[in-house]
Design a protein around this motif. Structure first.
Motif, PDB file in Angstrom:
ATOM      1  N   ARG A  27     -35.372 -59.392 -41.954  1.00 54.19           N
ATOM      2  CA  ARG A  27     -35.872 -59.542 -40.584  1.00 54.19           C
ATOM      3  C   ARG A  27     -36.953 -60.620 -40.594  1.00 54.19           C
ATOM      4  O   ARG A  27     -38.138 -60.353 -40.687  1.00 54.19           O
ATOM      5  CB  ARG A  27     -36.383 -58.219 -40.018  1.00 54.19           C
ATOM      6  CG  ARG A  27     -37.249 -57.430 -40.911  1.00 54.19           C
ATOM      7  CD  ARG A  27     -37.527 -56.040 -40.302  1.00 54.19           C
ATOM      8  NE  ARG A  27     -38.084 -55.184 -41.322  1.00 54.19           N
ATOM      9  CZ  ARG A  27     -39.365 -55.153 -41.655  1.00 54.19           C
ATOM     10  NH1 ARG A  27     -40.229 -55.897 -41.036  1.00 54.19           N
ATOM     11  NH2 ARG A  27     -39.776 -54.355 -42.609  1.00 54.19           N
ATOM     12  N   SER A  28     -36.478 -61.838 -40.541  1.00 54.69           N
ATOM     13  CA  SER A  28     -37.387 -62.975 -40.603  1.00 54.69           C
ATOM     14  C   SER A  28     -36.848 -64.120 -39.751  1.00 54.69           C
ATOM     15  O   SER A  28     -35.703 -64.089 -39.297  1.00 54.69           O
ATOM     16  CB  SER A  28     -37.550 -63.435 -42.053  1.00 54.69           C
ATOM     17  OG  SER A  28     -36.314 -63.900 -42.567  1.00 54.69           O
ATOM     18  N   THR A  29     -37.712 -65.097 -39.556  1.00 54.06           N
ATOM     19  CA  THR A  29     -37.331 -66.285 -38.805  1.00 54.06           C
ATOM     20  C   THR A  29     -37.693 -67.523 -39.614  1.00 54.06           C
ATOM     21  O   THR A  29     -38.594 -67.473 -40.459  1.00 54.06           O
ATOM     22  CB  THR A  29     -38.031 -66.312 -37.425  1.00 54.06           C
ATOM     23  OG1 THR A  29     -37.504 -67.383 -36.659  1.00 54.06           O
ATOM     24  CG2 THR A  29     -39.536 -66.485 -37.559  1.00 54.06           C
ATOM     25  N   GLU A  30     -36.999 -68.595 -39.356  1.00 56.46           N
ATOM     26  CA  GLU A  30     -37.271 -69.839 -40.070  1.00 56.46           C
ATOM     27  C   GLU A  30     -38.562 -70.473 -39.572  1.00 56.46           C
ATOM     28  O   GLU A  30     -38.872 -70.429 -38.382  1.00 56.46           O
ATOM     29  CB  GLU A  30     -36.139 -70.840 -39.840  1.00 56.46           C
ATOM     30  CG  GLU A  30     -34.833 -70.448 -40.466  1.00 56.46           C
ATOM     31  CD  GLU A  30     -33.749 -71.497 -40.225  1.00 56.46           C
ATOM     32  OE1 GLU A  30     -33.885 -72.318 -39.293  1.00 56.46           O
ATOM     33  OE2 GLU A  30     -32.768 -71.484 -40.983  1.00 56.46           O
ATOM     34  N   THR A  39     -36.154 -76.517 -42.759  1.00 50.26           N
ATOM     35  CA  THR A  39     -36.755 -75.203 -42.943  1.00 50.26           C
ATOM     36  C   THR A  39     -37.663 -75.252 -44.156  1.00 50.26           C
ATOM     37  O   THR A  39     -37.239 -75.666 -45.232  1.00 50.26           O
ATOM     38  CB  THR A  39     -35.668 -74.127 -43.135  1.00 50.26           C
ATOM     39  OG1 THR A  39     -34.859 -74.095 -41.962  1.00 50.26           O
ATOM     40  CG2 THR A  39     -36.289 -72.761 -43.382  1.00 50.26           C
ATOM     41  N   ARG A  42     -39.493 -68.845 -44.559  1.00 55.08           N
ATOM     42  CA  ARG A  42     -39.028 -67.777 -43.678  1.00 55.08           C
ATOM     43  C   ARG A  42     -40.215 -66.845 -43.496  1.00 55.08           C
ATOM     44  O   ARG A  42     -40.871 -66.475 -44.462  1.00 55.08           O
ATOM     45  CB  ARG A  42     -37.839 -67.039 -44.283  1.00 55.08           C
ATOM     46  CG  ARG A  42     -36.617 -67.958 -44.394  1.00 55.08           C
ATOM     47  CD  ARG A  42     -35.319 -67.202 -44.433  1.00 55.08           C
ATOM     48  NE  ARG A  42     -35.048 -66.417 -43.255  1.00 55.08           N
ATOM     49  CZ  ARG A  42     -34.463 -66.869 -42.136  1.00 55.08           C
ATOM     50  NH1 ARG A  42     -34.122 -68.127 -42.034  1.00 55.08           N
ATOM     51  NH2 ARG A  42     -34.234 -66.057 -41.112  1.00 55.08           N
ATOM     52  N   PHE A  45     -40.728 -60.522 -39.738  1.00 57.49           N
ATOM     53  CA  PHE A  45     -41.179 -59.784 -38.565  1.00 57.49           C
ATOM     54  C   PHE A  45     -41.609 -58.398 -39.030  1.00 57.49           C
ATOM     55  O   PHE A  45     -41.026 -57.841 -39.949  1.00 57.49           O
ATOM     56  CB  PHE A  45     -40.036 -59.588 -37.554  1.00 57.49           C
ATOM     57  CG  PHE A  45     -39.574 -60.842 -36.898  1.00 57.49           C
ATOM     58  CD1 PHE A  45     -40.378 -61.506 -35.986  1.00 57.49           C
ATOM     59  CD2 PHE A  45     -38.319 -61.349 -37.178  1.00 57.49           C
ATOM     60  CE1 PHE A  45     -39.935 -62.660 -35.367  1.00 57.49           C
ATOM     61  CE2 PHE A  45     -37.866 -62.502 -36.557  1.00 57.49           C
ATOM     62  CZ  PHE A  45     -38.679 -63.155 -35.650  1.00 57.49           C
TER      63      PHE A  45
END
Length: 114
Positions: A27-30, A39, A42, A45
């Protein structure tokens, strides 16, 4: 690889909650370098339970903070400002990588905040 167009990745990013680091690849975002579009990390969240834990930890910290004298709180905040100034170049480089703002503007922002 052209070093001028290749983003250098950050070290592993995590969330610090109540003294515990959380690394959650699922559960992560770049984090994207706006200058290159690459990128560079990461960023995880927090899950619902971790958010509740962060809120509880913040409340406990506040209970301790509110009982400190203004003089002691001032010493702590001045120490934070000293550390921000000491590490302004490093913090500013990361701000520039994250936001794309000019390095001199990022340094000025940190010094102003300190």
């Amino acid at each position: 690889m052209n070093p001028e167009t290749t983003a250098v990745p950050y070290e592993r990013l995590g969330i610090l909650i109540d003294g515990r680091w959380i690394y959650a690849a699922e559960r992560s975002t770049e984090v994207v370098d706006p200058a290159t579009g690459q990128t560079i990390a990461r960023l995880p969240f927090a899950a619902d339970g971790e958010i509740a834990e962060a809120v509880a930890s913040s409340q406990r910290a506040f209970e301790s903070w509110k009982d400190r004298s203004p003089l002691e709180r001032g010493r702590i905040l001045r120490r934070f400002a000293d550390l921000a100034r000491k590490h302004a170049d490093e913090i500013a480089r990361n701000m520039t990588r994250d936001q794309g703002k000019p390095l001199s503007e990022a340094i000025g922002e940190i010094r102003f905040a300190a």
